[in-house]
Motif scaffolding. Structure first.
Motif, PDB file in Angstrom:
ATOM      1  N   GLU A 170       0.851  -1.495   0.395  1.00  0.00           N
ATOM      2  CA  GLU A 170       0.215   0.123   0.083  1.00  0.00           C
ATOM      3  C   GLU A 170       0.655   1.272   0.149  1.00  0.00           C
ATOM      4  OE1 GLU A 170      -2.682  -0.625   2.819  1.00  0.00           O
ATOM      5  OE2 GLU A 170      -3.624  -2.085   2.624  1.00  0.00           O
ATOM      6  N   CYS A 171       2.166   1.121   0.325  1.00  0.00           N
ATOM      7  CA  CYS A 171       2.769   2.664   0.767  1.00  0.00           C
ATOM      8  C   CYS A 171       3.682   2.955  -0.856  1.00  0.00           C
ATOM      9  CB  CYS A 171       3.249   1.924   1.933  1.00  0.00           C
ATOM     10  SG  CYS A 171       3.374   2.180   3.701  1.00  0.00           S
ATOM     11  N   TYR A 172       3.830   1.612  -1.035  1.00  0.00           N
ATOM     12  CA  TYR A 172       5.199   1.896  -2.274  1.00  0.00           C
ATOM     13  C   TYR A 172       3.629   2.125  -3.182  1.00  0.00           C
ATOM     14  CZ  TYR A 172       9.307   0.233  -0.097  1.00  0.00           C
ATOM     15  OH  TYR A 172      10.134   0.134   0.222  1.00  0.00           O
ATOM     16  N   GLU A 173       2.405   1.518  -2.880  1.00  0.00           N
ATOM     17  CA  GLU A 173       1.521   1.989  -4.062  1.00  0.00           C
ATOM     18  C   GLU A 173       1.442   3.458  -4.223  1.00  0.00           C
ATOM     19  OE1 GLU A 173      -2.939   1.075  -5.918  1.00  0.00           O
ATOM     20  OE2 GLU A 173      -2.468   0.461  -3.759  1.00  0.00           O
ATOM     21  N   GLN A 174       1.606   4.493  -3.290  1.00  0.00           N
ATOM     22  CA  GLN A 174       1.155   5.516  -2.836  1.00  0.00           C
ATOM     23  C   GLN A 174       2.436   6.303  -3.468  1.00  0.00           C
ATOM     24  OE1 GLN A 174      -0.013   6.619   0.661  1.00  0.00           O
ATOM     25  NE2 GLN A 174      -1.451   5.331   0.667  1.00  0.00           N
ATOM     26  N   LEU A 175       3.550   5.551  -2.890  1.00  0.00           N
ATOM     27  CA  LEU A 175       4.863   5.983  -3.412  1.00  0.00           C
ATOM     28  C   LEU A 175       5.014   6.226  -5.204  1.00  0.00           C
ATOM     29  CD1 LEU A 175       7.436   5.108  -1.206  1.00  0.00           C
ATOM     30  CD2 LEU A 175       6.744   7.590  -1.561  1.00  0.00           C
ATOM     31  N   THR A 176       4.654   5.058  -6.111  1.00  0.00           N
ATOM     32  CA  THR A 176       4.486   4.907  -6.884  1.00  0.00           C
ATOM     33  C   THR A 176       3.147   5.917  -7.794  1.00  0.00           C
ATOM     34  OG1 THR A 176       3.110   3.581  -7.267  1.00  0.00           O
ATOM     35  CG2 THR A 176       5.208   2.957  -6.879  1.00  0.00           C
ATOM     36  N   PRO A 228       6.406   8.287  -9.686  1.00  0.00           N
ATOM     37  CA  PRO A 228       6.454   7.790 -11.173  1.00  0.00           C
ATOM     38  C   PRO A 228       7.526   7.796 -11.679  1.00  0.00           C
ATOM     39  CG  PRO A 228       4.810   9.692 -11.869  1.00  0.00           C
ATOM     40  CD  PRO A 228       5.020  10.454 -10.521  1.00  0.00           C
ATOM     41  N   GLU A 229       8.245   8.669 -11.381  1.00  0.00           N
ATOM     42  CA  GLU A 229       9.905   8.454 -11.468  1.00  0.00           C
ATOM     43  C   GLU A 229      11.190   7.702 -11.116  1.00  0.00           C
ATOM     44  OE1 GLU A 229      10.078  11.803  -8.914  1.00  0.00           O
ATOM     45  OE2 GLU A 229       8.704  11.236 -10.030  1.00  0.00           O
ATOM     46  N   VAL A 230      10.481   7.096  -9.454  1.00  0.00           N
ATOM     47  CA  VAL A 230      11.511   6.556  -9.068  1.00  0.00           C
ATOM     48  C   VAL A 230      11.283   4.922  -9.153  1.00  0.00           C
ATOM     49  CG1 VAL A 230      12.350   5.991  -6.641  1.00  0.00           C
ATOM     50  CG2 VAL A 230      11.517   8.744  -7.739  1.00  0.00           C
ATOM     51  N   GLU A 231      12.508   4.429 -10.271  1.00  0.00           N
ATOM     52  CA  GLU A 231      12.251   3.271 -11.120  1.00  0.00           C
ATOM     53  C   GLU A 231      12.123   2.226  -9.367  1.00  0.00           C
ATOM     54  OE1 GLU A 231      11.704   0.810 -14.087  1.00  0.00           O
ATOM     55  OE2 GLU A 231      11.393   2.479 -13.586  1.00  0.00           O
ATOM     56  N   GLU A 232      13.156   2.453  -8.459  1.00  0.00           N
ATOM     57  CA  GLU A 232      12.579   1.909  -7.149  1.00  0.00           C
ATOM     58  C   GLU A 232      11.777   1.217  -6.523  1.00  0.00           C
ATOM     59  OE1 GLU A 232      15.160   4.638  -7.578  1.00  0.00           O
ATOM     60  OE2 GLU A 232      16.561   2.968  -8.267  1.00  0.00           O
ATOM     61  N   TYR A 233      10.412   2.189  -6.703  1.00  0.00           N
ATOM     62  CA  TYR A 233       9.176   2.422  -5.604  1.00  0.00           C
ATOM     63  C   TYR A 233       8.297   1.438  -6.732  1.00  0.00           C
ATOM     64  CZ  TYR A 233       9.963   6.306  -3.226  1.00  0.00           C
ATOM     65  OH  TYR A 233      11.062   8.110  -2.077  1.00  0.00           O
ATOM     66  N   LEU A 288       9.635  -1.190  -8.693  1.00  0.00           N
ATOM     67  CA  LEU A 288       9.902  -2.427  -8.496  1.00  0.00           C
ATOM     68  C   LEU A 288       9.812  -3.431  -6.971  1.00  0.00           C
ATOM     69  CD1 LEU A 288      11.762  -4.716  -8.731  1.00  0.00           C
ATOM     70  CD2 LEU A 288      13.642  -3.765  -7.932  1.00  0.00           C
ATOM     71  N   TYR A 289      10.076  -2.238  -5.276  1.00  0.00           N
ATOM     72  CA  TYR A 289       9.454  -2.824  -4.332  1.00  0.00           C
ATOM     73  C   TYR A 289       8.102  -2.819  -4.439  1.00  0.00           C
ATOM     74  CZ  TYR A 289      14.069  -1.091  -3.468  1.00  0.00           C
ATOM     75  OH  TYR A 289      15.587  -0.647  -3.395  1.00  0.00           O
ATOM     76  N   TYR A 290       7.343  -2.166  -4.850  1.00  0.00           N
ATOM     77  CA  TYR A 290       5.500  -1.899  -5.175  1.00  0.00           C
ATOM     78  C   TYR A 290       5.484  -3.597  -5.524  1.00  0.00           C
ATOM     79  CZ  TYR A 290       0.615  -2.234  -6.267  1.00  0.00           C
ATOM     80  OH  TYR A 290      -0.868  -1.806  -6.403  1.00  0.00           O
TER      81      TYR A 290
END
Length: 79
Positions: free
Chosen positions: A9-15, A19-24, A26-28
Motif C-alpha cells: 500500500e505504501c509503495y503503491e502511493q509512492l509510485t 512515478p519517476e522513481v523506478e525503485e518504488y 520494483l518494491y511495489y
C-alpha cells in the motif's frame, strides 16, 4: 517485518506520487509478491520501464509464476 500488504500500500502511493522513481515500482511489485497477491504483482511488473530493471523484472515474473505453480512459465533463461 514481513508486513507485505502494508508495504504494498505504501509503495503503491509512492509510485503514484513519484512515478519517476523506478525503485518504488520494483518494491511495489515485490511487496505484492510477498503478500501472495500474484496477479497484482504480475501486473505491477509491467510498470517497470527502465532497462536497468529488466533483469529484476524477469526474475520477479518467474518467481510469481512459480508461486502460482505455473512451473513451465517460471523457467528463466540463464543467458
Amino acid at each position: 517485518m514481513q508486513d507485505f500488504t502494508n508495504a504494498a500500500e505504501c509503495y503503491e502511493q509512492l509510485t503514484q506520487l513519484h512515478p519517476e522513481v523506478e525503485e518504488y515500482k520494483l518494491y511495489y511489485a515485490q511487496s505484492l509478491y510477498g503478500a501472495c497477491a500474484y496477479p497484482e504483482a504480475m501486473k505491477a511488473t509491467f510498470l517497470l520501464d527502465n532497462p536497468t530493471s529488466h533483469t529484476k523484472m524477469i526474475k520477479l515474473q518467474a518467481s510469481i509464476k512459480y508461486g502460482e505453480e505455473e512451473y513451465s512459465g517460471a523457467k528463466v533463461s540463464s543467458d
